[in-house]
Design a protein around this motif. Structure first.
Motif, PDB file in Angstrom:
ATOM      1  N   LEU A  74       0.798  -1.103  -0.040  1.00  8.14           N
ATOM      2  CA  LEU A  74      -0.027  -0.021   0.031  1.00  8.14           C
ATOM      3  C   LEU A  74       1.009   1.301   0.136  1.00  8.14           C
ATOM      4  O   LEU A  74       0.473   2.138  -0.701  1.00  8.14           O
ATOM      5  CB  LEU A  74      -1.015  -0.026   1.227  1.00  8.14           C
ATOM      6  N   LEU A  75       1.891   1.277   0.994  1.00  9.99           N
ATOM      7  CA  LEU A  75       2.705   2.258   0.766  1.00  9.99           C
ATOM      8  C   LEU A  75       3.489   2.661  -0.376  1.00  9.99           C
ATOM      9  O   LEU A  75       3.598   3.773  -0.965  1.00  9.99           O
ATOM     10  CB  LEU A  75       3.796   2.295   2.104  1.00  9.99           C
ATOM     11  N   THR A  76       4.074   1.661  -0.963  1.00 14.21           N
ATOM     12  CA  THR A  76       4.691   1.609  -2.263  1.00 14.21           C
ATOM     13  C   THR A  76       3.921   2.057  -3.356  1.00 14.21           C
ATOM     14  O   THR A  76       4.406   2.854  -3.973  1.00 14.21           O
ATOM     15  CB  THR A  76       5.136  -0.137  -2.571  1.00 14.21           C
ATOM     16  N   GLU A  77       2.715   1.828  -3.301  1.00 15.50           N
ATOM     17  CA  GLU A  77       1.662   1.862  -4.650  1.00 15.50           C
ATOM     18  C   GLU A  77       1.274   3.438  -4.462  1.00 15.50           C
ATOM     19  O   GLU A  77       1.306   4.257  -5.257  1.00 15.50           O
ATOM     20  CB  GLU A  77       0.380   1.252  -4.469  1.00 15.50           C
ATOM     21  N   THR A  89      -6.547  -0.379   2.811  1.00 11.84           N
ATOM     22  CA  THR A  89      -6.607   0.509   1.558  1.00 11.84           C
ATOM     23  C   THR A  89      -5.564   1.726   1.822  1.00 11.84           C
ATOM     24  O   THR A  89      -5.442   2.228   0.585  1.00 11.84           O
ATOM     25  CB  THR A  89      -8.171   0.875   1.529  1.00 11.84           C
ATOM     26  N   ARG A  90      -5.264   2.115   2.922  1.00 16.56           N
ATOM     27  CA  ARG A  90      -4.505   3.157   3.051  1.00 16.56           C
ATOM     28  C   ARG A  90      -3.201   2.825   3.799  1.00 16.56           C
ATOM     29  O   ARG A  90      -3.234   1.935   4.714  1.00 16.56           O
ATOM     30  CB  ARG A  90      -5.211   4.281   3.674  1.00 16.56           C
ATOM     31  N   PRO A  91      -2.031   3.379   3.430  1.00 10.79           N
ATOM     32  CA  PRO A  91      -0.808   3.059   4.487  1.00 10.79           C
ATOM     33  C   PRO A  91      -1.113   3.427   5.992  1.00 10.79           C
ATOM     34  O   PRO A  91      -1.597   4.589   6.025  1.00 10.79           O
ATOM     35  CB  PRO A  91       0.287   3.919   3.654  1.00 10.79           C
ATOM     36  N   LEU A  92      -0.590   3.015   6.748  1.00  8.42           N
ATOM     37  CA  LEU A  92      -0.666   3.304   8.150  1.00  8.42           C
ATOM     38  C   LEU A  92       0.054   4.545   8.488  1.00  8.42           C
ATOM     39  O   LEU A  92       1.153   4.778   7.606  1.00  8.42           O
ATOM     40  CB  LEU A  92      -0.268   2.206   9.022  1.00  8.42           C
ATOM     41  N   THR A 120       2.656   5.605  10.479  1.00  7.01           N
ATOM     42  CA  THR A 120       3.876   5.103  11.488  1.00  7.01           C
ATOM     43  C   THR A 120       5.181   6.049  11.078  1.00  7.01           C
ATOM     44  O   THR A 120       4.993   6.783  10.037  1.00  7.01           O
ATOM     45  CB  THR A 120       4.194   3.684  11.173  1.00  7.01           C
ATOM     46  N   VAL A 121       6.008   6.103  12.035  1.00  7.58           N
ATOM     47  CA  VAL A 121       7.106   7.064  11.794  1.00  7.58           C
ATOM     48  C   VAL A 121       8.056   6.597  10.473  1.00  7.58           C
ATOM     49  O   VAL A 121       8.617   7.063   9.763  1.00  7.58           O
ATOM     50  CB  VAL A 121       8.162   6.922  13.120  1.00  7.58           C
ATOM     51  N   SER A 122       8.133   4.965  10.429  1.00  7.82           N
ATOM     52  CA  SER A 122       8.638   4.354   9.122  1.00  7.82           C
ATOM     53  C   SER A 122       8.123   5.163   7.867  1.00  7.82           C
ATOM     54  O   SER A 122       8.712   5.380   6.751  1.00  7.82           O
ATOM     55  CB  SER A 122       8.807   2.811   9.364  1.00  7.82           C
ATOM     56  N   ALA A 123       6.505   4.893   7.867  1.00 10.98           N
ATOM     57  CA  ALA A 123       5.935   5.280   6.606  1.00 10.98           C
ATOM     58  C   ALA A 123       6.110   6.724   6.435  1.00 10.98           C
ATOM     59  O   ALA A 123       6.133   7.141   5.260  1.00 10.98           O
ATOM     60  CB  ALA A 123       4.400   4.772   6.743  1.00 10.98           C
ATOM     61  N   LEU A 124       6.229   7.417   7.488  1.00 13.44           N
ATOM     62  CA  LEU A 124       6.507   9.005   7.500  1.00 13.44           C
ATOM     63  C   LEU A 124       7.749   9.387   6.803  1.00 13.44           C
ATOM     64  O   LEU A 124       7.877  10.003   5.795  1.00 13.44           O
ATOM     65  CB  LEU A 124       6.350   9.576   8.896  1.00 13.44           C
ATOM     66  N   GLU A 125       8.794   8.569   7.245  1.00 11.84           N
ATOM     67  CA  GLU A 125      10.273   8.828   6.705  1.00 11.84           C
ATOM     68  C   GLU A 125      10.366   8.494   5.167  1.00 11.84           C
ATOM     69  O   GLU A 125      10.866   9.127   4.657  1.00 11.84           O
ATOM     70  CB  GLU A 125      11.073   7.930   7.792  1.00 11.84           C
ATOM     71  N   ARG A 126       9.786   7.274   4.864  1.00  9.71           N
ATOM     72  CA  ARG A 126       9.862   6.935   3.508  1.00  9.71           C
ATOM     73  C   ARG A 126       9.117   7.737   2.616  1.00  9.71           C
ATOM     74  O   ARG A 126       9.429   8.117   1.421  1.00  9.71           O
ATOM     75  CB  ARG A 126       9.079   5.408   3.462  1.00  9.71           C
TER      76      ARG A 126
END
Length: 513
Positions: A234-237, A299-302, A304-310
């Protein structure tokens, strides 16, 4: 009718004939009246009790029923009695008996012992009533008391110690050092053990709220193992859909984060902001939304600090460092130590601090930033994030709460005022902030809430970028040339504001006349 007399020591002693054992309710009323009189320090009240083991038992049952009634009033009448809490509720009995024995042991009379036991039991029923009445006071009342709240909370206990000591001294005719002994018995034997073990479990257990089947299914989805495998893609997409900015033009990018997963208002806010920015500021292909919510885990990326960083790393690759601007919108609960809440049960997520966010932005190399943090105590984000290339806005002072984060709401107070109202009338972020601050203050005053006092810090360099954005929106849908020109003028002429943890100060820019 009982009569009282004073023995040679000055103690109050009952002189009444024995009462019929069947007159239970009459004795209960008599003893409760004596307990109330003792609470009010009336001289003859302690000697008016109808003593005896049965009278004591009836008083304790009455006390338990009173506690159950207050618990039901606080938590709702739909519930049940928990037998497992009974030992804790009766923990005081041996200590009450021991206290009465220590005070009356010199008289070697069982009737004197039971008289002391019954009057103490009756008196402390009224102390419990006072405590329960204090606990029923509304939350707004406690907020207004502030640091003085603890004095009100402990006042019934303090008065109970005074009233118990005076009552026992009157029963025993205690004078001089004997009064100090009575006080010691009350403090060390009657009160201290109960303070040491702390609050006991209530006898009344409120019924568990019936969860809507659809809501239960949402939370079941949130804790399913599918989340583990679905989230990376989801995050990659979402990041793969990001479009680069247009060369030679200042473009706006949006990163919106809904942090707290247990209340839908934060998800609603970021989704509405995503649509608003796409329509009004052309961010349709340049926005990323991270959301913690049980209904969107697949359906959506969570958030998280990791997702925010990426996300920041990929956004930085799509942006032109010199031209483009990133708008970061964070909405959630906040803490007094300035932790921004990133949470979704049952997952344990790292919390976001102002310093961590600043580090992520710096590491990604994103220069031109507009950051809006909508949370309680969000003013704590202003100083760590402020800089020449940054506009930072916070929904509250560093030591104040913001308002409106109910599960059913579509917007928080500040979110509605800034996005749904002000930004529909102006394309200037700083002008929208001033309008929102006024609107929020008006609403808080009308509802009797403590002012949140939103904060702002405007960097000098970011002004030029915001003016370029406003000029670019002259021909965009939903923004007339007059509005855009006015917004551009507002960005270049607005005073520079440096946010402080508890206040803000503004100075005029050097080129303003």
């Amino acid at each position: 009718m009982n009569h009282e007399n004073h023995d040679n020591s000055g103690a109050l002693t009952p002189m009444a004939p024995s009462r019929p054992a069947g007159n239970v309710l009459g004795d209960l009323a008599r003893n409760l009246a004596a307990g109330l009189g003792s609470l009010l320090l009336r001289v003859r009240a302690p000697g008016a009790v109808s003593a005896g083991v049965l009278a004591w038992v009836v008083l304790e049952v009455a006390g338990l029923l009173t506690s159950v009634g207050f618990e039901a009033a606080r938590t709702g009448s739909d519930g049940r009695i928990d037998p497992g809490a009974l030992p804790g509720q009766l923990f005081h009995l041996p200590w009450l008996l021991l206290c009465a024995w220590l005070v009356t042991r010199r008289q070697h009379r069982s009737d004197a012992l039971m008289q002391a036991v019954v009057v103490l039991a009756a008196l402390w029923i009224w102390i419990d009533v006072l405590w329960n009445l204090v606990a029923l006071l509304p939350a707004a009342f406690w907020e207004r008391l502030g640091d003085n709240a603890q004095w009100l909370w402990w006042a019934p206990l303090a008065w109970g110690i005074v009233a118990s000591t005076v009552t026992l001294c009157r029963l025993q005719g205690a004078t001089g050092f004997r009064r100090a002994g009575v006080l010691s018995a009350v403090l060390l034997v009657l009160v201290l053990p109960q303070l040491a073990v702390g609050p006991q479990s209530p006898l009344w257990l409120a019924a568990e709220p019936r969860q809507d089947p659809a809501e239960a299914a949402r939370w079941q989805q949130a804790r399913s193992e599918s989340v583990i495998y679905r989230q990376p893609s989801l995050l990659t997409e979402a990041l793969a859909r990001l479009e680069p900015g247009q060369p030679g033009k200042t473009d706006l990018f949006l990163l919106a984060v809904a942090g707290h997963g247990a209340q839908d208002v934060f998800l609603r806010e970021v989704e509405k902001v995503e649509r608003l920015f796409a329509e009004r500021f052309g961010t349709g292909g340049r926005s990323v939304v991270l959301a913690n919510n049980p209904g969107t885990v697949l359906t959506r990326p969570l958030a998280t600090v990791s997702a925010l960083e990426r996300s920041l790393q990929i956004i930085a690759q799509r942006m032109d460092d010199d031209e483009d601007v990133l708008f970061v919108f964070l909405t959630s609960h906040g803490a007094e130590n300035h932790l921004f809440d990133l949470s979704l049960w049952p997952w344990e997520l790292e919390q976001l601090t102002p310093q961590r966010l600043a580090g992520l932005l710096n590491a990604a190399g994103i220069r031109n930033r507009v950051i809006l943090v909508s949370a309680c105590y969000s003013g704590g984000f202003v100083l760590p994030l402020a800089g020449p290339d940054t506009l930072v806005m916070a929904a509250a002072r560093a030591d104040r709460s913001s308002h409106g984060c109910s599960h059913e709401a579509d917007w928080t107070f500040f979110g509605r005022a800034f996005f749904d109202e002000a930004l529909r009338e102006t394309t200037s972020f700083t002008d929208a902030f001033e309008r929102a601050r006024t609107a929020v203050a008006t609403r808080e005053a009308a509802e009797g809430l403590e002012p949140s006092e939103p904060q702002i810090a405007v960097g000098e360099t970011i002004r030029a970028r915001l003016a370029d954005l406003a000029a670019g929106w002259q021909t965009s849908p939903g923004s007339s040339p007059a509005q855009a020109a006015s917004a551009a003028d507002a960005e270049t002429s607005r005073p520079l504001c440096d946010g402080e943890p508890a206040q803000q100060t503004c100075t005029e820019p050097a080129n303003r006349r």
